[in-house]
Design an enzyme around this catalytic site. Structure first.
Site, PDB file in Angstrom:
ATOM      1  CG  HIS A  81     -10.028   6.967   5.910  1.00 18.21           C
ATOM      2  ND1 HIS A  81     -10.994   6.038   5.596  1.00 18.21           N
ATOM      3  CD2 HIS A  81      -8.884   6.262   6.105  1.00 18.21           C
ATOM      4  CE1 HIS A  81     -10.457   4.822   5.588  1.00 18.21           C
ATOM      5  NE2 HIS A  81      -9.180   4.932   5.913  1.00 18.21           N
ATOM      6  CD  GLU A 114      -3.112  -0.947   2.164  1.00 16.90           C
ATOM      7  OE1 GLU A 114      -4.227  -1.407   1.949  1.00 16.90           O
ATOM      8  OE2 GLU A 114      -2.769  -0.507   3.274  1.00 16.90           O
ATOM      9  NE  ARG A 147      -4.519   6.338   3.431  1.00 15.71           N
ATOM     10  CZ  ARG A 147      -4.968   5.360   4.201  1.00 15.71           C
ATOM     11  NH1 ARG A 147      -5.632   5.639   5.308  1.00 15.71           N
ATOM     12  NH2 ARG A 147      -4.769   4.113   3.879  1.00 15.71           N
ATOM     13  NE  ARG A 198      -4.924   5.266   9.828  1.00 19.52           N
ATOM     14  CZ  ARG A 198      -5.422   4.385   8.954  1.00 19.52           C
ATOM     15  NH1 ARG A 198      -4.886   3.183   8.840  1.00 19.52           N
ATOM     16  NH2 ARG A 198      -6.455   4.705   8.208  1.00 19.52           N
ATOM     17  CG  HIS A 214      -8.856   6.807   1.895  1.00 18.17           C
ATOM     18  ND1 HIS A 214      -8.779   6.642   0.537  1.00 18.17           N
ATOM     19  CD2 HIS A 214      -8.290   5.707   2.442  1.00 18.17           C
ATOM     20  CE1 HIS A 214      -8.186   5.477   0.280  1.00 18.17           C
ATOM     21  NE2 HIS A 214      -7.870   4.894   1.422  1.00 18.17           N
TER      22      HIS A 214
HETATM   23  P1  FAD Z   1     -14.470   1.027  15.584  1.00 25.22           P
HETATM   24  O1  FAD Z   1     -14.219  -0.181  14.816  1.00 25.22           O
HETATM   25  O2  FAD Z   1     -14.999   2.191  14.853  1.00 25.22           O
HETATM   26  O3  FAD Z   1     -15.492   0.672  16.747  1.00 25.22           O
HETATM   27  C1  FAD Z   1     -16.011   1.680  17.582  1.00 25.22           C
HETATM   28  C2  FAD Z   1     -17.168   1.115  18.345  1.00 25.22           C
HETATM   29  O4  FAD Z   1     -17.561   1.992  19.393  1.00 25.22           O
HETATM   30  C3  FAD Z   1     -18.421   0.877  17.522  1.00 25.22           C
HETATM   31  O5  FAD Z   1     -18.924  -0.369  17.907  1.00 25.22           O
HETATM   32  C4  FAD Z   1     -19.376   1.983  17.971  1.00 25.22           C
HETATM   33  O6  FAD Z   1     -20.718   1.671  17.827  1.00 25.22           O
HETATM   34  C5  FAD Z   1     -18.986   2.092  19.420  1.00 25.22           C
HETATM   35  N1  FAD Z   1     -19.321   3.359  20.075  1.00 25.22           N
HETATM   36  C6  FAD Z   1     -18.939   4.596  19.708  1.00 25.22           C
HETATM   37  N2  FAD Z   1     -19.397   5.496  20.609  1.00 25.22           N
HETATM   38  C7  FAD Z   1     -20.065   4.807  21.565  1.00 25.22           C
HETATM   39  C8  FAD Z   1     -20.766   5.169  22.737  1.00 25.22           C
HETATM   40  N3  FAD Z   1     -20.892   6.443  23.131  1.00 25.22           N
HETATM   41  N4  FAD Z   1     -21.342   4.202  23.472  1.00 25.22           N
HETATM   42  C9  FAD Z   1     -21.264   2.895  23.095  1.00 25.22           C
HETATM   43  N5  FAD Z   1     -20.613   2.497  21.988  1.00 25.22           N
HETATM   44  C10 FAD Z   1     -20.015   3.440  21.233  1.00 25.22           C
HETATM   45  N6  FAD Z   1      -7.359   0.549   8.973  1.00 25.22           N
HETATM   46  C11 FAD Z   1      -6.427  -0.380   8.658  1.00 25.22           C
HETATM   47  O7  FAD Z   1      -5.488  -0.604   9.420  1.00 25.22           O
HETATM   48  N7  FAD Z   1      -6.541  -1.072   7.496  1.00 25.22           N
HETATM   49  C12 FAD Z   1      -7.544  -0.878   6.605  1.00 25.22           C
HETATM   50  O8  FAD Z   1      -7.620  -1.536   5.578  1.00 25.22           O
HETATM   51  C13 FAD Z   1      -8.521   0.108   6.916  1.00 25.22           C
HETATM   52  N8  FAD Z   1      -9.534   0.364   6.077  1.00 25.22           N
HETATM   53  C14 FAD Z   1     -10.523   1.215   6.461  1.00 25.22           C
HETATM   54  C15 FAD Z   1     -11.632   1.396   5.637  1.00 25.22           C
HETATM   55  C16 FAD Z   1     -12.680   2.205   6.031  1.00 25.22           C
HETATM   56  C17 FAD Z   1     -13.866   2.393   5.144  1.00 25.22           C
HETATM   57  C18 FAD Z   1     -12.611   2.877   7.275  1.00 25.22           C
HETATM   58  C19 FAD Z   1     -13.710   3.767   7.725  1.00 25.22           C
HETATM   59  C20 FAD Z   1     -11.494   2.724   8.092  1.00 25.22           C
HETATM   60  C21 FAD Z   1     -10.444   1.904   7.693  1.00 25.22           C
HETATM   61  N9  FAD Z   1      -9.329   1.724   8.492  1.00 25.22           N
HETATM   62  C22 FAD Z   1      -8.391   0.798   8.148  1.00 25.22           C
HETATM   63  C23 FAD Z   1      -9.265   2.328   9.815  1.00 25.22           C
HETATM   64  C24 FAD Z   1      -9.679   1.292  10.840  1.00 25.22           C
HETATM   65  O9  FAD Z   1     -10.699   0.489  10.310  1.00 25.22           O
HETATM   66  C25 FAD Z   1     -10.164   1.916  12.119  1.00 25.22           C
HETATM   67  O10 FAD Z   1      -9.291   2.901  12.551  1.00 25.22           O
HETATM   68  C26 FAD Z   1     -10.278   0.872  13.199  1.00 25.22           C
HETATM   69  O11 FAD Z   1     -11.043  -0.194  12.723  1.00 25.22           O
HETATM   70  C27 FAD Z   1     -10.881   1.462  14.448  1.00 25.22           C
HETATM   71  O12 FAD Z   1     -11.241   0.409  15.289  1.00 25.22           O
HETATM   72  P2  FAD Z   1     -11.827   0.745  16.714  1.00 25.22           P
HETATM   73  O13 FAD Z   1     -12.095  -0.566  17.365  1.00 25.22           O
HETATM   74  O14 FAD Z   1     -10.968   1.717  17.401  1.00 25.22           O
HETATM   75  O15 FAD Z   1     -13.195   1.500  16.401  1.00 25.22           O
HETATM   76  C1  SIN Z   2      -7.525   1.393   2.429  1.00 28.90           C
HETATM   77  O1  SIN Z   2      -7.800   0.214   2.203  1.00 28.90           O
HETATM   78  O2  SIN Z   2      -7.157   2.203   1.567  1.00 28.90           O
HETATM   79  C2  SIN Z   2      -7.621   1.885   3.798  1.00 28.90           C
HETATM   80  C3  SIN Z   2      -6.450   1.444   4.511  1.00 28.90           C
HETATM   81  C4  SIN Z   2      -6.327   2.201   5.773  1.00 28.90           C
HETATM   82  O3  SIN Z   2      -7.119   3.094   6.055  1.00 28.90           O
HETATM   83  O4  SIN Z   2      -5.385   1.880   6.492  1.00 28.90           O
END
Ligand code: FAD
Ligand code: SIN
Length: 534
Positions: free
Chosen positions: A348, A121, A287, A383, A239
């Site tokens: 993003h 990537e 990015r 990032r 993004h």
């Molecule tokens: P999340 O997975 O967002 O989970 C947060 C949780 O908290 C959810 O369940 C939500 O409902 C809950 N929540 C929020 N507020 C409250 C509240 N007040 N009370 C109760 N529950 C609450 N990263 C990579 O490393 N590789 C990738 O390929 C990649 N692709 C991505 C593609 C997309 C489309 C997106 C949006 C992001 C991507 N990222 C990627 C970034 C990565 O996915 C996220 O940064 C990471 O998954 C965050 O995980 P998390 O567990 O911190 O939060």
């Molecule tokens: C992507 O697949 O381009 C997202 C990867 C990331 O947010 O780390």
């Protein structure tokens, strides 16, 4: 009011929250169990949408890779504002945690010879990204973790329940969290001496975002209201390539960076390549550079999108390697046979957040943060792709170890106030119910137009004026006594923190770009020299 107590309460059920729950449940001495509180369905989160993959530094099977190279790429992308020790810690632990995920049943894609398949990537110096289901990495991880959490006897789950306030006693020690269930319109106080924010990102603070509806910045606001220290609030990652759907949807599906990693090229609206004008690595530049290049190219040609030309990959190979993206494009009416996917940048990822140390401790005792809501220092000003899921799981694993060494008997009560409810009942104008949707749209538009990819003092001041107006409107109303109301409050608090931090940083670096200042901080070569001495 109902109350209950737990050894650990985890707010959020993305990769960070669920993996922590599973790792913490390995401790058999927990008297009061583990609670996961999540405001929507268990798997509704950013994690589920992750496409590209997860970094894994595995020199034993990926021969040319090593920790130094990964840390170097992370720090170059982050412009040297990263915490070097954190970057090294996370990189060093990547292979161990990935192997743990595999042992839990997460199936990463493999080559024909059965070895793990690594992809490239942007801004990585070599292929080191593992993926699953082609381009459904997040879904594969999240589904497996959710399945195991549901099966666990030590973990209880509250879905559809929003955390609205941290319960901190007068000595500023966190003793639990107040939660609100919109279906029953009821509050419950959860007492615990280990409260973990795993609430994910802030994308919904912006008009256009790749993030789902739940990403309303709640954890940042809860921690801020409790007095926790924040950091790097100006650094929001945009993004470069979200799908510009014909209907102009505001939650924009992602077209993964891995598509450029596999060879796709960016063309402007006149079908001309342009990235070579902006960076020597062209499509594979960091990015922030690609997002700004697209932004400028769209402005220059007065257009609303650019194109990803997938012909260098070949349609058949594209469909095989990116099955989810293929379905998304088909659903949105994009004819892939023409080889051009319309894309534009969208909010993003949040590099800033609740400041934690390497034990995931915030500045408030008993309050921890992991995943996107936390600011560990890994990402600096921008990032590196696929470092986020890695940070989620490495930090969750580390926190489980820390908690295993603590006495986690739950408190019976706490000696503070429950502010939100008291404020609510003290307010005079309880019946003045405001349409939160309109205010949220105002907020998101103001942030997109003024605190987005390109910023200026005038624009940021304008955003702050709009945010102040919204705050004034909401102050004397019953607006917060609903899920949407709390989300509006949280987005408002976080949006203000982002705009203020962006106003205060009077230079450009990484994802923070000010068009009205001349100082552009270099990508700090001295830090990179430090890394090469590991
Ligand atoms: P999340 O997975 O967002 O989970 C947060 C949780 O908290 C959810 O369940 C939500 O409902 C809950 N929540 C929020 N507020 C409250 C509240 N007040 N009370 C109760 N529950 C609450 N990263 C990579 O490393 N590789 C990738 O390929 C990649 N692709 C991505 C593609 C997309 C489309 C997106 C949006 C992001 C991507 N990222 C990627 C970034 C990565 O996915 C996220 O940064 C990471 O998954 C965050 O995980 P998390 O567990 O911190 O939060
Ligand atoms: C992507 O697949 O381009 C997202 C990867 C990331 O947010 O780390």
């Amino acid at each position: 009011m109902k109350y209950s107590k737990y050894s650990t309460v985890i707010i959020g059920s993305g990769a960070a929250g669920l993996y922590l729950a599973l790792c913490a449940a390995r401790n058999k001495n927990l008297k009061d169990g583990i609670l996961v509180v999540t405001k929507s369905a268990l798997n509704e989160c950013n994690s589920r949408l992750a496409q590209g993959g997860i970094v894994s530094v595995m020199p034993e099977i990926n021969k040319n890779d090593n920790v130094t190279s990964h840390v170097m790429d992370t720090i170059k992308a982050g412009c040297g504002l990263n915490d070097f020790n954190v970057a090294r810690f996370i990189s060093e632990n990547s292979s161990f945690v990935i192997e743990d995920l595999i042992s839990l049943g997460v199936e990463f894609d493999r080559n024909k010879d059965g070895n793990l398949a690594f992809t490239l990537e942007a801004a990585h110096s070599m292929p080191r990204i593992l993926h699953a289901g082609g381009d459904s990495t997040g879904k594969v991880i999240e589904d497996k973790l959710a399945e195991l959490v549901r099966k666990s006897d030590s973990i209880e789950v509250y879905e559809g329940t929003i955390a609205v306030e941290l319960l901190c006693d007068n000595g500023k020690v966190c003793r639990g969290v107040l939660i609100y269930n919109p279906n029953t319109d009821s509050y419950e106080a959860i007492y615990s001496n280990a409260v973990v924010l795993a609430t994910g990102g802030v994308g919904q603070v912006y008009e256009y975002t790749t993030n789902p509806d739940v990403a309303t910045a709640d954890g940042v606001a809860l921690a801020y209201l409790a007095g926790a220290e924040m950091s790097d609030m100006e650094f929001v990652q945009f993004h470069p390539t979200a799908l510009k759907t014909p209907v102009g949807a505001k939650n924009m599906p992602l077209i993964s960076e891995a598509v450029r990693g596999e060879g796709a090229k960016l063309l402007n609206i006149n079908k001309e390549p342009f990235m070579h004008k902006y960076h020597q690595k062209a499509e594979l530049a960091p990015r922030d550079v690609v997002a700004r290049a697209i932004f400028h190219e769209m402005e220059r040609t007065n257009s609303k999108n650019v194109f990803l030309d997938i012909s260098p990959i070949g349609l058949e190979r594209f469909k095989k390697r990116f099955p989810s993206i293929t379905s998304i494009c088909t659903e949105c009416g994009i004819e892939l046979e023409k080889n051009l996917i319309p894309v534009s940048p969208a909010a993003h990822y949040f590099m800033g957040g609740v400041k934690v140390n390497l034990n995931m401790e915030t500045s408030i005792e008993n309050l921890y943060a992991i995943g996107e809501v936390s600011r560990t220092g890994l990402h600096g000003a921008n990032r590196l792709a696929s470092n986020s899921l890695l940070e989620c799981v490495v930090c969750a694993h580390k926190l489980a170890e820390i908690l295993a060494h603590r006495n986690l008997d739950a408190p019976k009560s706490f000696d503070g106030n429950v502010k939100s409810i008291l404020e609510l009942y003290d307010a005079d104008i309880l019946n003045d119910i405001i349409e939160t949707g309109i205010l949220r749209r105002m907020l998101k538009k103001a942030m997109w137009e003024n605190a987005g990819i390109v910023r200026s003092e005038a624009g940021l001041s304008n955003a702050l004026r709009v945010l102040d107006d919204i705050q004034l409107i909401t102050r004397n109303s019953r607006v917060y006594a609903s899920k949407e109301g709390y989300e509006l409050r949280n987005s408002l608090i976080t949006a203000k923190l982002i705009a203020e931090a962006a106003l205060n940083r009077k230079n450009s670096i990484g994802a923070h770009f000010r068009e009205d200042v001349s100082e552009v901080l270099p990508r700090i070569e001295s830090r990179i020299a430090e890394v090469s001495r590991i």
